[in-house]
Scaffold this motif. Structure first.
Motif, short mmCIF file in Angstrom:
data_model
loop_
_atom_site.label_atom_id
_atom_site.label_comp_id
_atom_site.label_asym_id
_atom_site.label_seq_id
_atom_site.Cartn_x
_atom_site.Cartn_y
_atom_site.Cartn_z
N UNK A 58 21.91 -83.31 -88.95
CA UNK A 58 20.93 -84.35 -89.94
C UNK A 58 20.84 -83.49 -91.22
N UNK A 59 21.04 -84.28 -92.28
CA UNK A 59 20.74 -83.73 -93.84
C UNK A 59 19.36 -83.97 -93.91
N UNK A 60 18.85 -83.67 -95.13
CA UNK A 60 17.57 -83.89 -95.77
C UNK A 60 17.29 -85.48 -95.78
N UNK A 61 16.10 -85.84 -95.43
CA UNK A 61 15.12 -84.94 -95.40
C UNK A 61 14.42 -84.24 -94.28
N UNK A 62 15.38 -84.55 -93.12
CA UNK A 62 15.17 -83.73 -91.85
C UNK A 62 15.12 -82.43 -92.03
N UNK A 63 14.52 -81.53 -91.31
CA UNK A 63 14.45 -80.16 -91.69
C UNK A 63 15.64 -79.19 -91.18
N UNK A 64 16.66 -80.02 -90.64
CA UNK A 64 17.86 -79.29 -89.93
C UNK A 64 18.59 -78.15 -90.82
N UNK A 65 18.61 -78.79 -92.14
CA UNK A 65 19.14 -77.81 -93.27
C UNK A 65 18.52 -76.42 -93.40
N UNK A 66 17.07 -76.36 -93.51
CA UNK A 66 16.26 -75.33 -93.42
C UNK A 66 16.49 -74.39 -92.23
N UNK A 67 16.34 -75.26 -91.02
CA UNK A 67 16.56 -74.33 -89.79
C UNK A 67 17.99 -73.78 -89.64
N UNK A 68 18.79 -74.21 -90.19
CA UNK A 68 20.19 -73.60 -90.12
C UNK A 68 20.17 -72.35 -91.13
N UNK A 69 19.50 -72.63 -92.17
CA UNK A 69 19.47 -71.45 -93.05
C UNK A 69 18.76 -70.49 -92.58
N UNK A 70 17.74 -70.79 -91.95
CA UNK A 70 16.72 -69.59 -91.17
C UNK A 70 17.60 -68.79 -90.20
N UNK A 71 18.33 -69.64 -89.26
CA UNK A 71 19.12 -69.18 -88.27
C UNK A 71 20.23 -67.98 -88.83
N UNK A 72 20.86 -68.54 -90.04
CA UNK A 72 21.78 -67.70 -90.59
C UNK A 72 21.23 -66.47 -91.42
N UNK A 73 20.19 -66.59 -91.84
CA UNK A 73 19.36 -65.39 -92.55
C UNK A 73 19.05 -64.69 -91.31
N UNK A 74 18.69 -64.87 -90.39
CA UNK A 74 18.20 -64.01 -89.19
C UNK A 74 19.25 -63.38 -88.72
N UNK A 75 20.56 -64.02 -88.45
CA UNK A 75 21.77 -63.30 -87.94
C UNK A 75 22.30 -62.12 -89.02
N UNK A 76 22.22 -62.79 -90.33
CA UNK A 76 22.85 -61.81 -91.32
C UNK A 76 22.13 -60.47 -91.78
N UNK A 77 20.74 -60.80 -91.80
CA UNK A 77 19.92 -59.71 -92.06
C UNK A 77 19.27 -58.98 -90.87
N UNK A 78 19.49 -59.42 -89.66
CA UNK A 78 19.06 -58.93 -88.47
C UNK A 78 17.56 -58.98 -88.39
N UNK A 79 16.91 -59.90 -88.72
CA UNK A 79 15.35 -59.96 -88.60
C UNK A 79 15.11 -61.46 -88.14
#
Length: 91
Positions: A58-79
């Motif tokens: 789902x795109x905005x206004x659902x939070x899915x895009x933000x959740x995906x960004x967080x998931x990728x940040x966690x994977x990339x940064x290891x945090x």
């Protein structure tokens, strides 16, 4: 050009080691058309999520895009990133 002070703020946040993402409701083609002149700014970000990302349900206004960004940040940064401590700047 970016909003006055935007590039300096993003560079400061990056220098402080904060994970940074862009979340856009534009598809890839529109995103590039709108942001080609902002390369220096966009280079500061770890992750960019656009509306046509194949991992999105789902795109905005659902939070899915933000959740995906967080998931990728966690994977990339290891945090682990606490969602309630995230800040979004919207246009």
């Amino acid at each position: 050009t970016p909003m006055p002070g935007a590039l300096n703020l993003v560079k400061l946040l990056k220098a402080k080691g904060l994970p940074l993402a862009v979340v856009s409701s534009s598809d890839t083609r529109a995103f590039h058309r709108k942001t080609d002149h902002l390369r220096e700014l966009l280079e500061q970000f770890d992750v960019v999520v656009k509306s046509d990302d194949n991992e999105l349900r789902n795109g905005k206004p659902a939070p899915d895009m933000y959740h995906l960004a967080i998931k990728r940040l966690e994977a990339k940064r290891g945090v682990n990133i606490t969602k309630r401590l995230c800040v979004a700047f919207e246009d």
